[in-house]
Structures are given as C-alpha cells and as structure tokens.
Design an enzyme around this catalytic site. Structure first.
Site, PDB file in Angstrom:
ATOM      1  N   HIS A 104       0.840  -1.202   0.000  1.00 53.07           N
ATOM      2  CA  HIS A 104       0.000   0.000   0.000  1.00 53.07           C
ATOM      3  C   HIS A 104       0.871   1.246   0.000  1.00 53.07           C
ATOM      4  O   HIS A 104       2.009   1.224   0.469  1.00 53.07           O
ATOM      5  CB  HIS A 104      -0.947   0.023   1.207  1.00 53.07           C
ATOM      6  N   HIS A 106       0.707   5.275   1.228  1.00 53.28           N
ATOM      7  CA  HIS A 106       0.011   6.306   1.990  1.00 53.28           C
ATOM      8  C   HIS A 106       0.066   7.608   1.187  1.00 53.28           C
ATOM      9  O   HIS A 106       1.143   8.002   0.736  1.00 53.28           O
ATOM     10  CB  HIS A 106       0.713   6.585   3.327  1.00 53.28           C
TER      11      HIS A 106
HETATM   12  P1  5GP Z   1       1.603   0.599   7.497  1.00 53.89           P
HETATM   13  O1  5GP Z   1       1.892   0.872   8.953  1.00 53.89           O
HETATM   14  O2  5GP Z   1       1.580  -0.893   7.216  1.00 53.89           O
HETATM   15  O3  5GP Z   1       2.463   1.350   6.532  1.00 53.89           O
HETATM   16  O4  5GP Z   1       0.141   1.166   7.241  1.00 53.89           O
HETATM   17  C1  5GP Z   1      -1.014   0.500   7.630  1.00 53.89           C
HETATM   18  C2  5GP Z   1      -2.079   1.546   7.860  1.00 53.89           C
HETATM   19  O5  5GP Z   1      -3.337   0.886   7.899  1.00 53.89           O
HETATM   20  C3  5GP Z   1      -1.939   2.300   9.202  1.00 53.89           C
HETATM   21  O6  5GP Z   1      -1.751   3.697   8.944  1.00 53.89           O
HETATM   22  C4  5GP Z   1      -3.257   2.012   9.917  1.00 53.89           C
HETATM   23  O7  5GP Z   1      -3.779   3.130  10.613  1.00 53.89           O
HETATM   24  C5  5GP Z   1      -4.167   1.572   8.778  1.00 53.89           C
HETATM   25  N1  5GP Z   1      -5.209   0.640   9.176  1.00 53.89           N
HETATM   26  C6  5GP Z   1      -5.078  -0.443   9.984  1.00 53.89           C
HETATM   27  N2  5GP Z   1      -6.249  -1.092  10.106  1.00 53.89           N
HETATM   28  C7  5GP Z   1      -7.143  -0.396   9.329  1.00 53.89           C
HETATM   29  C8  5GP Z   1      -8.531  -0.580   9.051  1.00 53.89           C
HETATM   30  O8  5GP Z   1      -9.188  -1.520   9.510  1.00 53.89           O
HETATM   31  N3  5GP Z   1      -9.116   0.328   8.220  1.00 53.89           N
HETATM   32  C9  5GP Z   1      -8.425   1.387   7.694  1.00 53.89           C
HETATM   33  N4  5GP Z   1      -9.096   2.225   6.907  1.00 53.89           N
HETATM   34  N5  5GP Z   1      -7.110   1.584   7.937  1.00 53.89           N
HETATM   35  C10 5GP Z   1      -6.477   0.705   8.745  1.00 53.89           C
END
Ligand code: 5GP
Ligand code: ZN
Length: 119
Positions: A104, A106
């Site tokens: 993903h 951001h």
């Molecule tokens: P990472 O930390 O892997 O780069 O980003 C994962 C993102 O997913 C985090 O910013 C977190 O807040 C978001 N996230 C985790 N669970 C959920 C969810 O159930 N729904 C949404 N919309 N975002 C989520």
C-alpha cells in the site's frame, strides 16, 4: 519478511468489501480509502487488489498493478485538492513501520511537512 495469505489479510478483506472502509476512489486494479488513524488531514491508503506483501514484491509481480497504484494515488491527491503538496509514503518491513503486509501507498497532505523530513 512477514506475509499473510489473502484469506487472513485485512486489506484483501477491505478490497473485497467484506470489511467496511471509507472508499474515496477505485480502479480496476486498485482501491483507495481513508486511513482509520489519520496522521494528517488527508491520509488515504492506496492498495492494489492483488495481494503482494510489499510494494517491491508488487513491482516484481506486475508492472500494471504497480503503475496503477501510483496513478490512483496521484488521482486521489488531485481529488482531495492537494495535488500541489502531498507525500506518498511506502513503509517496507516492520522495523520501518509496516504493519499491514499487503502492499500500500500512503497519500498524506494538508499539514506542514516540517517534521521528520528524511530526504
Ligand atoms: P503501514 O503501517 O503498514 O504502513 O500502514 C497501515 C495503515 O493501515 C496504518 O496507517 C493504519 O492506521 C491503517 N489501518 C489499519 N487497520 C485499518 C482498518 O481496519 N481500516 C483502515 N481504513 N485503515 C487501517
Ligand atoms: Zn492482502
């Protein structure tokens, strides 16, 4: 690197519509929805429908899916009215802050980009 199968992957479930999300855009290959814990006024996650654990793995697996994620991310920035100032952030590996092992991007905007600028 930690991997999840599509069956137990949160973002696969969100992409399938099995778990609700605040979806802001989609294409044939990707979806975009608001982060549940926004770190900026605009914080959207852009996710390929295809399950790959990291953006690097996605790049190896499919040029089309990789390009589509970034194309949709730029479209989201445009749509949100922040095309002139936004960041795309990709965390890879838990030590770098990755918590969901489905690739993903951001899209972050709407705040002053002064803190923790790394490059
Ligand atoms: P990472 O930390 O892997 O780069 O980003 C994962 C993102 O997913 C985090 O910013 C977190 O807040 C978001 N996230 C985790 N669970 C959920 C969810 O159930 N729904 C949404 N919309 N975002 C989520
Ligand atoms: Zn997945």
């Amino acid at each position: 690197m930690t991997s999840q199968t599509p069956g137990d992957c949160l973002f696969c479930k969100i992409a399938a519509g099995d778990i609700p999300s605040d979806r802001v855009a989609e294409s044939e290959r990707s979806i975009a929805f608001r982060d549940i814990r926004p770190a900026a006024p605009v914080h959207v996650l852009v996710v390929p429908r295809r399950h790959e654990p990291t953006v690097g793995a996605l790049a190896t697996a499919s040029d089309e899916d990789l390009a589509d994620v970034f194309r949709l991310a730029a479209q989201v920035a445009d749509q949100e009215g922040v095309a002139d100032a936004y960041r795309m952030v990709v965390n890879t590996g838990s030590e770098a802050g990755q918590t969901i092992f489905h690739a993903h991007v951001h899209v972050l905007a709407g705040t002053a980009f002064t803190e923790r600028k790394m490059v």
